[in-house]
Motif scaffolding. Structure first.
Motif, PDB file in Angstrom:
ATOM      1  N   SER A 192       5.457 -10.243  -6.637  1.00 33.60           N
ATOM      2  CA  SER A 192       5.099 -10.344  -8.051  1.00 33.60           C
ATOM      3  C   SER A 192       6.391 -10.626  -8.808  1.00 33.60           C
ATOM      4  O   SER A 192       7.423 -10.887  -8.185  1.00 33.60           O
ATOM      5  N   MET A 193       6.346 -10.565 -10.129  1.00 33.61           N
ATOM      6  CA  MET A 193       7.567 -10.800 -10.905  1.00 33.61           C
ATOM      7  C   MET A 193       8.485  -9.579 -10.959  1.00 33.61           C
ATOM      8  O   MET A 193       9.625  -9.698 -11.411  1.00 33.61           O
ATOM      9  N   ILE A 194       8.003  -8.429 -10.503  1.00 29.08           N
ATOM     10  CA  ILE A 194       8.813  -7.207 -10.573  1.00 29.08           C
ATOM     11  C   ILE A 194      10.143  -7.350  -9.832  1.00 29.08           C
ATOM     12  O   ILE A 194      11.198  -7.034 -10.389  1.00 29.08           O
ATOM     13  N   PRO A 195      10.165  -7.804  -8.554  1.00 30.78           N
ATOM     14  CA  PRO A 195      11.457  -7.955  -7.871  1.00 30.78           C
ATOM     15  C   PRO A 195      12.413  -8.894  -8.603  1.00 30.78           C
ATOM     16  O   PRO A 195      13.613  -8.620  -8.708  1.00 30.78           O
ATOM     17  N   ALA A 196      11.880 -10.005  -9.107  1.00 28.10           N
ATOM     18  CA  ALA A 196      12.727 -10.977  -9.793  1.00 28.10           C
ATOM     19  C   ALA A 196      13.295 -10.406 -11.090  1.00 28.10           C
ATOM     20  O   ALA A 196      14.465 -10.625 -11.421  1.00 28.10           O
ATOM     21  N   ILE A 197      12.472  -9.677 -11.845  1.00 23.22           N
ATOM     22  CA  ILE A 197      12.931  -9.101 -13.118  1.00 23.22           C
ATOM     23  C   ILE A 197      14.078  -8.139 -12.877  1.00 23.22           C
ATOM     24  O   ILE A 197      15.125  -8.203 -13.546  1.00 23.22           O
ATOM     25  N   PHE A 198      13.897  -7.227 -11.921  1.00 17.02           N
ATOM     26  CA  PHE A 198      14.957  -6.253 -11.644  1.00 17.02           C
ATOM     27  C   PHE A 198      16.206  -6.925 -11.092  1.00 17.02           C
ATOM     28  O   PHE A 198      17.331  -6.606 -11.488  1.00 17.02           O
ATOM     29  N   ALA A 199      16.036  -7.856 -10.160  1.00 17.13           N
ATOM     30  CA  ALA A 199      17.185  -8.520  -9.543  1.00 17.13           C
ATOM     31  C   ALA A 199      17.997  -9.300 -10.571  1.00 17.13           C
ATOM     32  O   ALA A 199      19.231  -9.192 -10.629  1.00 17.13           O
ATOM     33  N   LEU A 200      17.326 -10.098 -11.395  1.00 15.83           N
ATOM     34  CA  LEU A 200      18.022 -10.890 -12.408  1.00 15.83           C
ATOM     35  C   LEU A 200      18.672 -10.001 -13.459  1.00 15.83           C
ATOM     36  O   LEU A 200      19.802 -10.254 -13.890  1.00 15.83           O
ATOM     37  N   ALA A 220      16.366  -9.584  -4.901  1.00 21.25           N
ATOM     38  CA  ALA A 220      14.918  -9.711  -5.137  1.00 21.25           C
ATOM     39  C   ALA A 220      14.147  -9.606  -3.827  1.00 21.25           C
ATOM     40  O   ALA A 220      13.058  -9.014  -3.783  1.00 21.25           O
ATOM     41  N   PHE A 221      14.700 -10.152  -2.757  1.00 18.63           N
ATOM     42  CA  PHE A 221      14.046 -10.085  -1.452  1.00 18.63           C
ATOM     43  C   PHE A 221      13.926  -8.636  -0.978  1.00 18.63           C
ATOM     44  O   PHE A 221      12.889  -8.228  -0.425  1.00 18.63           O
ATOM     45  N   ILE A 222      14.960  -7.835  -1.215  1.00 18.55           N
ATOM     46  CA  ILE A 222      14.924  -6.417  -0.827  1.00 18.55           C
ATOM     47  C   ILE A 222      13.853  -5.670  -1.626  1.00 18.55           C
ATOM     48  O   ILE A 222      13.060  -4.902  -1.067  1.00 18.55           O
ATOM     49  N   ILE A 223      13.821  -5.908  -2.946  1.00 14.96           N
ATOM     50  CA  ILE A 223      12.836  -5.226  -3.789  1.00 14.96           C
ATOM     51  C   ILE A 223      11.431  -5.691  -3.453  1.00 14.96           C
ATOM     52  O   ILE A 223      10.467  -4.909  -3.505  1.00 14.96           O
ATOM     53  N   ALA A 283       0.821  -1.218   0.000  1.00 19.12           N
ATOM     54  CA  ALA A 283       0.000   0.000   0.000  1.00 19.12           C
ATOM     55  C   ALA A 283       0.851   1.262   0.000  1.00 19.12           C
ATOM     56  O   ALA A 283       0.458   2.283  -0.565  1.00 19.12           O
ATOM     57  N   GLU A 284       2.028   1.223   0.637  1.00 19.76           N
ATOM     58  CA  GLU A 284       2.869   2.407   0.764  1.00 19.76           C
ATOM     59  C   GLU A 284       4.297   2.094   0.319  1.00 19.76           C
ATOM     60  O   GLU A 284       5.222   2.058   1.139  1.00 19.76           O
ATOM     61  N   PRO A 285       4.522   1.864  -0.975  1.00 21.89           N
ATOM     62  CA  PRO A 285       5.872   1.500  -1.429  1.00 21.89           C
ATOM     63  C   PRO A 285       6.900   2.604  -1.214  1.00 21.89           C
ATOM     64  O   PRO A 285       8.058   2.316  -0.893  1.00 21.89           O
ATOM     65  N   TRP A 286       6.488   3.881  -1.358  1.00 21.14           N
ATOM     66  CA  TRP A 286       7.453   4.966  -1.216  1.00 21.14           C
ATOM     67  C   TRP A 286       7.923   5.113   0.228  1.00 21.14           C
ATOM     68  O   TRP A 286       9.089   5.444   0.483  1.00 21.14           O
ATOM     69  N   GLN A 287       7.041   4.876   1.181  1.00 16.77           N
ATOM     70  CA  GLN A 287       7.462   4.931   2.577  1.00 16.77           C
ATOM     71  C   GLN A 287       8.455   3.809   2.900  1.00 16.77           C
ATOM     72  O   GLN A 287       9.420   4.014   3.641  1.00 16.77           O
ATOM     73  N   GLU A 288       8.200   2.632   2.307  1.00 15.95           N
ATOM     74  CA  GLU A 288       9.123   1.512   2.533  1.00 15.95           C
ATOM     75  C   GLU A 288      10.486   1.810   1.908  1.00 15.95           C
ATOM     76  O   GLU A 288      11.534   1.502   2.481  1.00 15.95           O
ATOM     77  N   ILE A 289      10.476   2.413   0.712  1.00 13.65           N
ATOM     78  CA  ILE A 289      11.737   2.816   0.071  1.00 13.65           C
ATOM     79  C   ILE A 289      12.492   3.788   0.973  1.00 13.65           C
ATOM     80  O   ILE A 289      13.724   3.696   1.127  1.00 13.65           O
ATOM     81  N   GLY A 290      11.754   4.731   1.582  1.00 13.25           N
ATOM     82  CA  GLY A 290      12.386   5.703   2.473  1.00 13.25           C
ATOM     83  C   GLY A 290      13.021   5.042   3.682  1.00 13.25           C
ATOM     84  O   GLY A 290      14.147   5.381   4.077  1.00 13.25           O
ATOM     85  N   ARG A 291      12.303   4.082   4.282  1.00 11.03           N
ATOM     86  CA  ARG A 291      12.848   3.393   5.458  1.00 11.03           C
ATOM     87  C   ARG A 291      14.086   2.584   5.104  1.00 11.03           C
ATOM     88  O   ARG A 291      15.077   2.576   5.851  1.00 11.03           O
TER      89      ARG A 291
END
Length: 509
Positions: free
Chosen positions: A377-385, A367-370, A42-50
């Motif tokens: 979803s597949m987004i973390p895996a795509i970026f990580a790979l 991928a775990f961090i993303i 729900a709050e991806p930008w806040q998680e990025i900030g943390r």
């Protein structure tokens, strides 16, 4: 002057390379429409900030525990890679035997985490589990690469040997010695991979750095996670200083002394696991001699294939093809960062550091961090790979630019990149990309343990439910899929004559 046949072959290869590149791009675009690219948090930008604040203020929760995990990570990697290199060299000398090639292809096609999950059921969280998880797949990798290196090395001395020269003597003195520098260089690179694999084993509970990374990130202790991550990156970045040949023997001795080897093997448990638990459930219930049990096993296999293996294979292939093209785009964008043709020495140092960071972090950890930001979803895996494999390829092809000779009237800036340098590097770039295809597929499968519905998701679920027969069936599907992709990759490289070693004339003309 080129002969008509030579010109025709060169033109065919050029056309084939263009069609291949366009085809890969089109397939990746189609796969993007089929992939799960949803953002669940729900709050991806806040998680990025943390996470960002944690990365800017690293700390250490328990320094002695951190050093202990680092020592275990290095010990598993050093011992595992050393034993695998010795076994791989033995297999490489017998690689013309079809059986050896099949064994090597099979054992390297299964990810080290899958091997760890299998041995975990028999040996528990022991040293033996960690070592076997690295030794077995790395032996297959070493066998393949060593065999190809020996085959591609100068054969003059080997061909001049007397007819009665012994097999092992001829290999040792006429082939091994000639290819030794390349073999040592690759083994050093594989040690870097071994450190990454060793850290990832912490995700199944072994006491390596990956165990603390997963724990800290899950609990939201981002500063402590940053401290572990920076230590891991530093170990990889400083390998040129501590992984020198004169230090290897003392390090191996310390590794043996550090790891506990008092594993108690329960042979009844081993026999039960390999003789009962991994057998399909219809065979366990009806017996091996019951024909009806075999019919039920066939039905069981078809059902499992349709309900899990097919879905997992489909998602694994979709993710693999997107990540393959993503790795290629990443490599083409990043290789100028370390090229003397584009940047000064100080800027190249920063570029080298950036690539070291990207390729040092294992795909699973990245991928775990993303995933903490985007959700499963597949987004973390795509970026990580894409980032990890792209950084590796960028580093490899970026070094070739150091021997490129430019004309006096060569263009500058973007034109130099697009029309002068990249075309010369494109075929070795494709060769490296297709070499990574098999690796990307293995990693795509294992990333399923993070909740992505690749084969790893169903395998991890089977282990959690203690359904080892299902887990083994799905692991075998993963292996067959990996062997198929490796075969297609080798066929393409051979047909288009793609080599990771560029034509020196094309670089220095």
């Amino acid at each position: 002057m080129q002969s008509p046949n030579t010109y025709s072959n060169a033109r065919f290869q050029s056309t084939g390379v263009q069609k291949l590149s366009l085809g890969l791009l089109m397939i990746a675009i189609v796969c993007l429409f089929l992939a799960d690219l949803s953002i669940e948090t729900a709050e991806p930008w806040q998680e990025i900030g943390r996470i960002g604040l944690g990365m800017l203020a690293p700390s250490v929760l328990s320094f002695p525990e951190l050093l202990s995990s680092l020592a275990s990570t290095l010990a598993f990697a050093l011992l595992g890679v050393t034993v695998a290199a010795l076994l791989g060299m033995l297999m490489a000398h017998l690689f013309e035997w079809r059986l050896i090639r099949i064994i090597a292809a099979f054992i390297r096609s299964i990810h080290e985490l899958f091997w760890a999950l299998l041995f975990l059921q028999v040996f528990g969280l022991s040293t033996l589990t960690g070592l076997l998880a690295i030794i077995i797949p790395y032996t297959g990798i070493f066998a393949k690469v060593y065999a190809e290196t020996l085959e591609e090395s100068d054969q003059t001395a080997y061909n001049l040997l007397p007819p009665l020269t012994g097999r092992w003597s001829s290999h040792l003195y006429a082939r091994l010695m000639v290819a030794l520098p390349q073999l040592i260089h690759y083994t050093q690179y594989r040690l870097e991979c071994g450190i990454r694999s060793s850290s990832v084993l912490g995700f199944v509970g072994l006491p390596t750095l990956g165990f603390h990374l997963e724990s800290y990130f899950k609990q939201g202790y981002y500063s402590e996670a940053a401290g572990v991550l920076y230590l891991f990156i530093a170990v990889i970045a400083l390998m040129r200083f501590w992984a020198k040949r004169r230090f290897i023997i003392p390090l191996l001795i310390m590794s043996v002394a550090w790891l506990p080897f008092q594993t108690t093997i329960n042979f009844d448990l081993v026999l039960r696991f390999f003789g009962h638990d991994i057998l399909p459930s219809p065979l366990r219930q009806g017996g091996l001699l019951n024909l009806e049990s075999w019919q039920q096993t066939l039905d069981w296999s078809i059902t499992l294939f349709n309900q899990q293996a097919l879905i997992g294979s489909w998602n694994t292939l979709i993710l693999t093809q997107i990540a393959l093209v993503g790795s290629g785009i990443t490599a083409l964008l990043l290789y100028p960062l370390i090229s003397p043709l584009f940047f000064t020495r100080n800027k190249r140092t920063a570029g080298h550091l950036f690539l070291v960071i990207l390729r040092s972090i294992p795909e699973l950890i990245l991928a775990f961090i993303i995933l903490l930001i985007t959700g499963p979803s597949m987004i973390p895996a795509i970026f990580a790979l894409s980032w990890h494999n792209g950084a590796i390829i960028a580093h490899l092809i970026g070094r070739y630019t150091e021997i490129i000779n430019l004309r006096v009237d060569s263009p500058k800036g973007g034109d130099l990149y697009a029309y002068e340098v990249t075309p010369r590097l494109y075929k070795p770039f494709l060769a490296f990309l297709f070499y990574r295809w098999e690796v990307i597929l293995r990693e795509s499968a294992i990333l399923g343990i993070l909740g992505i519905h690749t084969l790893g998701f169903f395998i991890d679920s089977a282990f959690e439910e203690l359904r080892f027969d299902r887990a083994l069936f799905l692991i075998l599907i993963t292996a067959l899929l990996n062997i198929l992709v490796d075969s297609v990759s080798r066929t393409i490289r051979r047909k288009l004559r793609l080599s990771t070693t560029p034509n020196i004339e094309s670089l220095t003309r």
